[in-house]
Design a protein around this motif. Structure first.
Motif, PDB file in Angstrom:
ATOM      1  N   LEU A  64       0.830  -1.129  -0.690  1.00 12.78           N
ATOM      2  CA  LEU A  64      -0.324  -0.232  -0.144  1.00 12.78           C
ATOM      3  C   LEU A  64       0.980   1.558   0.100  1.00 12.78           C
ATOM      4  O   LEU A  64       0.433   2.047  -0.720  1.00 12.78           O
ATOM      5  N   ALA A  65       1.710   1.613   0.765  1.00 15.78           N
ATOM      6  CA  ALA A  65       2.760   2.730   0.575  1.00 15.78           C
ATOM      7  C   ALA A  65       3.229   2.483  -0.433  1.00 15.78           C
ATOM      8  O   ALA A  65       3.308   4.151  -1.601  1.00 15.78           O
ATOM      9  N   SER A  66       4.036   1.172  -0.941  1.00 17.72           N
ATOM     10  CA  SER A  66       4.120   1.751  -2.925  1.00 17.72           C
ATOM     11  C   SER A  66       3.682   2.172  -3.735  1.00 17.72           C
ATOM     12  O   SER A  66       3.342   3.078  -4.240  1.00 17.72           O
ATOM     13  N   ALA A  67       2.072   2.132  -3.307  1.00 15.77           N
ATOM     14  CA  ALA A  67       0.997   2.447  -4.603  1.00 15.77           C
ATOM     15  C   ALA A  67       0.984   3.459  -3.995  1.00 15.77           C
ATOM     16  O   ALA A  67       0.359   4.121  -5.233  1.00 15.77           O
ATOM     17  N   LEU A  68       1.067   4.043  -3.149  1.00 20.78           N
ATOM     18  CA  LEU A  68       1.099   5.385  -2.712  1.00 20.78           C
ATOM     19  C   LEU A  68       1.991   6.665  -2.876  1.00 20.78           C
ATOM     20  O   LEU A  68       1.530   7.298  -3.138  1.00 20.78           O
ATOM     21  N   ALA A  69       2.795   5.937  -3.136  1.00 20.73           N
ATOM     22  CA  ALA A  69       4.251   6.848  -2.926  1.00 20.73           C
ATOM     23  C   ALA A  69       3.990   8.021  -4.502  1.00 20.73           C
ATOM     24  O   ALA A  69       3.801   7.517  -5.172  1.00 20.73           O
ATOM     25  N   LEU A  70       4.346   8.601  -3.911  1.00 19.05           N
ATOM     26  CA  LEU A  70       4.795   9.427  -5.381  1.00 19.05           C
ATOM     27  C   LEU A  70       5.834   9.249  -6.361  1.00 19.05           C
ATOM     28  O   LEU A  70       6.581   9.078  -6.020  1.00 19.05           O
ATOM     29  N   PRO A  71       5.700   9.388  -7.662  1.00 16.10           N
ATOM     30  CA  PRO A  71       7.043   8.290  -8.249  1.00 16.10           C
ATOM     31  C   PRO A  71       7.873   9.593  -8.614  1.00 16.10           C
ATOM     32  O   PRO A  71       7.758  10.589  -8.314  1.00 16.10           O
ATOM     33  N   ALA A  72       9.344   9.109  -8.578  1.00 14.90           N
ATOM     34  CA  ALA A  72      10.348  10.223  -9.087  1.00 14.90           C
ATOM     35  C   ALA A  72       9.793  10.745  -9.854  1.00 14.90           C
ATOM     36  O   ALA A  72       9.045   9.685 -10.832  1.00 14.90           O
ATOM     37  N   SER A  73      10.753  12.346  -9.850  1.00 10.90           N
ATOM     38  CA  SER A  73      10.562  12.372 -11.133  1.00 10.90           C
ATOM     39  C   SER A  73      11.378  12.481 -12.494  1.00 10.90           C
ATOM     40  O   SER A  73      12.727  11.694 -11.834  1.00 10.90           O
ATOM     41  N   ARG A  74      10.855  12.301 -13.663  1.00  3.79           N
ATOM     42  CA  ARG A  74      11.583  11.546 -14.454  1.00  3.79           C
ATOM     43  C   ARG A  74      12.079  12.838 -15.641  1.00  3.79           C
ATOM     44  O   ARG A  74      13.001  12.979 -16.458  1.00  3.79           O
ATOM     45  N   ASP A  75      12.520  14.435 -14.894  1.00  2.00           N
ATOM     46  CA  ASP A  75      12.222  15.231 -15.720  1.00  2.00           C
ATOM     47  C   ASP A  75      14.420  15.358 -15.718  1.00  2.00           C
ATOM     48  O   ASP A  75      14.696  15.543 -14.256  1.00  2.00           O
ATOM     49  N   THR A  76      14.589  15.468 -17.062  1.00  2.00           N
ATOM     50  CA  THR A  76      15.829  15.748 -17.182  1.00  2.00           C
ATOM     51  C   THR A  76      16.483  17.121 -17.276  1.00  2.00           C
ATOM     52  O   THR A  76      17.392  17.814 -17.442  1.00  2.00           O
ATOM     53  N   LEU A  77      15.420  18.161 -17.348  1.00  2.00           N
ATOM     54  CA  LEU A  77      16.147  19.636 -17.321  1.00  2.00           C
ATOM     55  C   LEU A  77      16.617  20.004 -16.614  1.00  2.00           C
ATOM     56  O   LEU A  77      16.265  19.637 -15.473  1.00  2.00           O
ATOM     57  N   ALA A  78      17.854  21.132 -16.799  1.00  2.00           N
ATOM     58  CA  ALA A  78      18.469  21.769 -15.831  1.00  2.00           C
ATOM     59  C   ALA A  78      17.271  23.896 -15.736  1.00  2.00           C
ATOM     60  O   ALA A  78      16.894  23.544 -16.351  1.00  2.00           O
ATOM     61  N   ASP A  79      18.044  23.953 -14.272  1.00  2.00           N
ATOM     62  CA  ASP A  79      17.123  25.390 -13.985  1.00  2.00           C
ATOM     63  C   ASP A  79      17.103  26.572 -15.868  1.00  2.00           C
ATOM     64  O   ASP A  79      16.600  26.852 -16.034  1.00  2.00           O
ATOM     65  N   ALA A  80      18.545  26.583 -16.316  1.00  2.00           N
ATOM     66  CA  ALA A  80      19.267  27.375 -17.323  1.00  2.00           C
ATOM     67  C   ALA A  80      18.374  26.271 -18.877  1.00  2.00           C
ATOM     68  O   ALA A  80      18.483  27.641 -20.097  1.00  2.00           O
ATOM     69  N   ASP A  81      18.465  25.418 -18.543  1.00  2.00           N
ATOM     70  CA  ASP A  81      17.312  24.510 -19.660  1.00  2.00           C
ATOM     71  C   ASP A  81      15.447  25.102 -19.867  1.00  2.00           C
ATOM     72  O   ASP A  81      14.842  25.406 -20.646  1.00  2.00           O
ATOM     73  N   ARG A  82      14.814  25.407 -19.136  1.00  2.00           N
ATOM     74  CA  ARG A  82      13.365  26.180 -18.884  1.00  2.00           C
ATOM     75  C   ARG A  82      13.393  28.048 -18.834  1.00  2.00           C
ATOM     76  O   ARG A  82      12.705  28.458 -19.649  1.00  2.00           O
ATOM     77  N   LYS A  83      15.088  28.251 -19.295  1.00  2.00           N
ATOM     78  CA  LYS A  83      15.352  30.020 -19.664  1.00  2.00           C
ATOM     79  C   LYS A  83      15.877  29.782 -20.804  1.00  2.00           C
ATOM     80  O   LYS A  83      17.232  30.501 -20.615  1.00  2.00           O
ATOM     81  N   PRO A  84      14.937  29.790 -21.632  1.00  2.00           N
ATOM     82  CA  PRO A  84      16.337  29.645 -22.886  1.00  2.00           C
ATOM     83  C   PRO A  84      15.975  31.191 -22.793  1.00  2.00           C
ATOM     84  O   PRO A  84      16.191  32.556 -22.757  1.00  2.00           O
ATOM     85  N   ALA A  85      17.303  31.863 -23.490  1.00  2.00           N
ATOM     86  CA  ALA A  85      17.889  33.114 -24.016  1.00  2.00           C
ATOM     87  C   ALA A  85      17.220  33.722 -24.509  1.00  2.00           C
ATOM     88  O   ALA A  85      16.422  32.996 -25.584  1.00  2.00           O
ATOM     89  N   TRP A  86      16.521  34.907 -24.949  1.00  2.00           N
ATOM     90  CA  TRP A  86      15.876  36.069 -25.651  1.00  2.00           C
ATOM     91  C   TRP A  86      16.430  35.948 -27.486  1.00  2.00           C
ATOM     92  O   TRP A  86      17.887  36.149 -27.260  1.00  2.00           O
ATOM     93  N   ARG A  87      15.770  35.334 -28.093  1.00  2.00           N
ATOM     94  CA  ARG A  87      16.028  35.347 -29.291  1.00  2.00           C
ATOM     95  C   ARG A  87      15.159  36.235 -29.836  1.00  2.00           C
ATOM     96  O   ARG A  87      13.536  36.385 -29.771  1.00  2.00           O
TER      97      ARG A  87
END
Length: 92
Positions: A64-87
């Protein structure tokens, strides 16, 4: 050629199942009836019954604990990737 072979195998399997459709399979019968389960439980020594309950409850809790646990994030983006340079054109 493979189509003919697959078609022959499917037709043969369906024919076999149709021929054995009404024959009861003794392997599918439960080995113990549901009515005899309480008497089997009472026949166990108290230590084994207590251990089975304890381990079963612990396993159910882990499941039950494993079923209710939140899955680990599979996000591979860094903070710099989320803020692209202005074009674009500056000054507008």
């Amino acid at each position: 050629m493979s189509f003919l072979l697959r078609a022959t195998l499917v037709i043969a399997a369906l024919s076999y199942c149709a021929a054995n459709r009404d024959a009861p399979d003794p392997g599918l019968q439960p080995p113990v009836s549901v009515a005899s389960l309480p008497s089997l439980w009472e026949a166990l020594p108290p230590e084994i019954r207590e251990r089975a309950l304890r381990e079963g409850t612990a396993q159910a809790g882990r499941h039950l604990a494993s079923a209710l646990a939140l899955p680990a994030s599979r996000d591979t983006l860094a903070d710099a990737d989320r803020k692209p340079a202005w074009r674009g054109v500056e000054g507008h």
